[in-house]
Design an enzyme around this catalytic site. Structure first.
Site, PDB file in Angstrom:
ATOM      1  N   ARG A  30      -4.850   3.962  -8.762  1.00 57.48           N
ATOM      2  CA  ARG A  30      -3.450   4.384  -8.859  1.00 57.48           C
ATOM      3  C   ARG A  30      -2.937   4.358 -10.291  1.00 57.48           C
ATOM      4  NH1 ARG A  30       0.038   2.057  -3.820  1.00 57.48           N
ATOM      5  NH2 ARG A  30       0.273   0.228  -5.154  1.00 57.48           N
ATOM      6  N   LYS A  48       1.521   3.564   2.795  1.00 55.27           N
ATOM      7  CA  LYS A  48       2.811   3.326   3.438  1.00 55.27           C
ATOM      8  C   LYS A  48       3.890   4.241   2.874  1.00 55.27           C
ATOM      9  CE  LYS A  48       3.073  -1.119   2.400  1.00 55.27           C
ATOM     10  NZ  LYS A  48       1.764  -1.444   1.845  1.00 55.27           N
ATOM     11  N   ARG A  72       7.621  -8.865   5.269  1.00 51.06           N
ATOM     12  CA  ARG A  72       6.257  -9.269   4.951  1.00 51.06           C
ATOM     13  C   ARG A  72       5.820 -10.495   5.730  1.00 51.06           C
ATOM     14  NH1 ARG A  72       4.063  -7.107   0.156  1.00 51.06           N
ATOM     15  NH2 ARG A  72       5.589  -5.965  -1.078  1.00 51.06           N
ATOM     16  N   ARG A  85      -0.225  -0.066 -13.035  1.00 44.41           N
ATOM     17  CA  ARG A  85       0.693  -1.184 -12.840  1.00 44.41           C
ATOM     18  C   ARG A  85      -0.078  -2.497 -12.855  1.00 44.41           C
ATOM     19  NH1 ARG A  85       3.610   0.719  -7.753  1.00 44.41           N
ATOM     20  NH2 ARG A  85       2.509  -1.074  -6.968  1.00 44.41           N
ATOM     21  N   ARG A 116      -3.298 -10.316  -3.887  1.00 45.14           N
ATOM     22  CA  ARG A 116      -2.308  -9.697  -2.994  1.00 45.14           C
ATOM     23  C   ARG A 116      -2.864  -9.545  -1.580  1.00 45.14           C
ATOM     24  NH1 ARG A 116      -1.011  -4.181  -5.705  1.00 45.14           N
ATOM     25  NH2 ARG A 116       0.595  -3.871  -4.151  1.00 45.14           N
TER      26      ARG A 116
END
Ligand SMILES: [Zn+2]
Length: 214
Positions: A124, A16, A90, A157, A168
């Site tokens: 990531r 995104k 969301r 993270r 998530r």
């Protein structure tokens, strides 16, 4: 130029941010990432600090905090020709909040398979200091574990760790399916195959935007 308000939605790791950045450059409108806004180092502001605590636990930030930060951002003058919003809304209640402030012209939904999402996210890495993002497979730093831009350490993270990711994804599915339906009924939902590589996805989006602006 006519004002164009675009939303980019998709599971975590769908790209995104990258695609929103491209849309922003192409149309000359700001890329507004609620994730980045909420994660910013701004310890002076209580709302930002509270938002980060929620995110580190893999929880969604309460609406009241998000609205306060977002509303402030959308009032800035650089949004006069529109914006690309990434990470918001969301769920339907957030979509209604946004609708009360701005008309949405297109909702680009990046559709990515679950296994791809997990593979992308666990790779990531983010710079501890300047926030620049890397990926072990797709965008590795020149020197392992070190930021190309500022030389600081790269970290994973909390919300990119596997158990947090699965949590998530479940929350994403539960909340986003009705959200997509909400925008589909309004005739603004545009699905894009997000399993392809960055360039291929961008080409699809660009074509869609050109068609949309015509
Ligand atoms: Zn850095």
């Amino acid at each position: 130029m006519k004002k164009v308000n675009i939303i980019v939605i998709g599971p975590p790791g769908a790209g995104k941010g990258t695609q929103s950045e491209r849309i922003s450059g192409e149309l000359g409108i700001p890329h507004i990432s609620t994730g980045d806004m909420l994660r910013q180092h701004s310890d002076l502001e209580t709302e930002h600090g509270m938002a980060r605590d929620y995110m580190d636990r893999g929880d969604l930030v309460p609406d009241k905090i998000v609205y306060s930060i977002l509303d402030h951002r959308l009032k800035k003058r650089d949004t006069e020709n529109g914006f690309v919003l990434d990470g918001f809304p969301r769920d339907i209640s957030q979509a209604r909040h946004l609708e009360s402030m701005e008309k949405i012209d297109a909702v680009i939904s990046l559709e990515v398979d679950k296994n791809n999402v997990i593979r992308r996210l666990t790779g990531r890495r983010i710079c501890d200091s300047c926030g620049k993002t890397f990926h072990l497979d797709y965008k590795p730093p020149v020197k392992e574990g070190v930021c190309d831009k500022c030389g600081s350490d790269l970290v994973q993270r909390e919300d990119d760790k596997k158990d947090v990711i699965e949590q998530r994804l479940k929350k994403y599915r539960d909340k986003t399916l009705p959200l997509k339906e909400f925008y589909r009924k309004k005739g603004v939902l545009r699905k894009v195959d997000g399993n392809k590589d960055i360039e291929a996805v961008w080409n699809d989006i660009k074509e869609m935007i050109e068609e949309f602006l015509r």
